[in-house]
Write a protein that holds these residues in place. Structure first.
Motif, PDB file in Angstrom:
ATOM      1  N   TYR A 124      -2.962   0.570  -3.421  1.00 45.44           N
ATOM      2  CA  TYR A 124      -1.739  -0.225  -3.483  1.00 45.44           C
ATOM      3  C   TYR A 124      -0.996   0.104  -4.779  1.00 45.44           C
ATOM      4  O   TYR A 124      -1.528  -0.074  -5.870  1.00 45.44           O
ATOM      5  CB  TYR A 124      -2.067  -1.720  -3.428  1.00 45.44           C
ATOM      6  CG  TYR A 124      -2.636  -2.152  -2.092  1.00 45.44           C
ATOM      7  CD1 TYR A 124      -3.966  -1.885  -1.753  1.00 45.44           C
ATOM      8  CD2 TYR A 124      -1.849  -2.822  -1.165  1.00 45.44           C
ATOM      9  CE1 TYR A 124      -4.484  -2.271  -0.531  1.00 45.44           C
ATOM     10  CE2 TYR A 124      -2.357  -3.226   0.064  1.00 45.44           C
ATOM     11  CZ  TYR A 124      -3.678  -2.943   0.367  1.00 45.44           C
ATOM     12  OH  TYR A 124      -4.185  -3.339   1.581  1.00 45.44           O
ATOM     13  N   GLU A 177      -8.014  -1.596  -3.637  1.00 44.35           N
ATOM     14  CA  GLU A 177      -6.810  -1.987  -4.379  1.00 44.35           C
ATOM     15  C   GLU A 177      -6.143  -0.794  -5.044  1.00 44.35           C
ATOM     16  O   GLU A 177      -4.944  -0.852  -5.340  1.00 44.35           O
ATOM     17  CB  GLU A 177      -7.122  -3.073  -5.401  1.00 44.35           C
ATOM     18  CG  GLU A 177      -7.976  -2.661  -6.582  1.00 44.35           C
ATOM     19  CD  GLU A 177      -8.025  -3.790  -7.606  1.00 44.35           C
ATOM     20  OE1 GLU A 177      -8.701  -4.805  -7.353  1.00 44.35           O
ATOM     21  OE2 GLU A 177      -7.374  -3.664  -8.657  1.00 44.35           O
ATOM     22  N   TRP A 201       2.732  -4.169  -7.008  1.00 47.34           N
ATOM     23  CA  TRP A 201       2.087  -5.472  -7.133  1.00 47.34           C
ATOM     24  C   TRP A 201       3.085  -6.525  -7.608  1.00 47.34           C
ATOM     25  O   TRP A 201       3.979  -6.231  -8.405  1.00 47.34           O
ATOM     26  CB  TRP A 201       0.941  -5.407  -8.143  1.00 47.34           C
ATOM     27  CG  TRP A 201      -0.195  -4.559  -7.691  1.00 47.34           C
ATOM     28  CD1 TRP A 201      -0.306  -3.193  -7.773  1.00 47.34           C
ATOM     29  CD2 TRP A 201      -1.388  -5.014  -7.046  1.00 47.34           C
ATOM     30  NE1 TRP A 201      -1.497  -2.782  -7.229  1.00 47.34           N
ATOM     31  CE2 TRP A 201      -2.189  -3.878  -6.781  1.00 47.34           C
ATOM     32  CE3 TRP A 201      -1.866  -6.272  -6.676  1.00 47.34           C
ATOM     33  CZ2 TRP A 201      -3.432  -3.962  -6.159  1.00 47.34           C
ATOM     34  CZ3 TRP A 201      -3.104  -6.357  -6.060  1.00 47.34           C
ATOM     35  CH2 TRP A 201      -3.873  -5.216  -5.799  1.00 47.34           C
ATOM     36  N   LYS A 214       0.847  -1.192   0.000  1.00 48.55           N
ATOM     37  CA  LYS A 214       0.000   0.000   0.000  1.00 48.55           C
ATOM     38  C   LYS A 214       0.885   1.245   0.000  1.00 48.55           C
ATOM     39  O   LYS A 214       1.761   1.374   0.849  1.00 48.55           O
ATOM     40  CB  LYS A 214      -0.912  -0.020   1.221  1.00 48.55           C
ATOM     41  CG  LYS A 214      -1.999   1.041   1.232  1.00 48.55           C
ATOM     42  CD  LYS A 214      -2.924   0.827   2.403  1.00 48.55           C
ATOM     43  CE  LYS A 214      -4.053   1.848   2.432  1.00 48.55           C
ATOM     44  NZ  LYS A 214      -3.567   3.207   2.661  1.00 48.55           N
TER      45      LYS A 214
END
Length: 122
Positions: free
Chosen positions: A109, A106, A112, A97
């Motif tokens: 964030y 999401e 990834w 995050k």
């Protein structure tokens, strides 16, 4: 640029356990989350952990079966998944995050991993 690499996915029978790992390329002080995208469905948060590891969040569907943890010294976040069910079948993503927003969002964030497949057969 922080890089996240997941590992530990696989194919198992219902009732089995798996442990996913997410290794970060550098020390991160971010809240971390494990999201998952089941086949044909949207990606949702399964579990999250605060930067210190002092607090956790679980989706109702995994509460009591999954445990999220982090080893700050190893820059690694784990997701222990127990009593797996066919409905847990999904691509699992680790995320860090980096923006304002709730743990479940999401869009909050910014980093990834590439995802790891978990398949649970009945």
């Amino acid at each position: 640029q922080l890089q996240l690499v997941e590992s530990g996915g696989g194919s198992v029978q219902a009732g089995a356990s798996l442990r996913l790992s997410c290794a970060a390329s550098a020390r991160t002080f971010s809240h971390m989350g494990w999201f998952r995208r089941p086949p044909g469905k949207e990606r949702d948060l399964a579990a999250a952990i605060t930067s210190s590891g002092g607090a956790t969040y679980y989706a109702d569907s995994v509460k009591g079966r999954f445990i999220i943890s982090r080893d700050i010294a190893k820059n690694t976040v784990y997701l222990q998944m127990n009593t797996l069910k066919p409905e847990d079948t999904a691509v699992y993503y680790c995320a860090a995050k980096s923006r304002p927003g709730t743990l479940q969002n999401e869009n909050a964030y910014g980093y990834w991993g590439q995802g790891t497949q978990v398949t649970v057969s009945s």
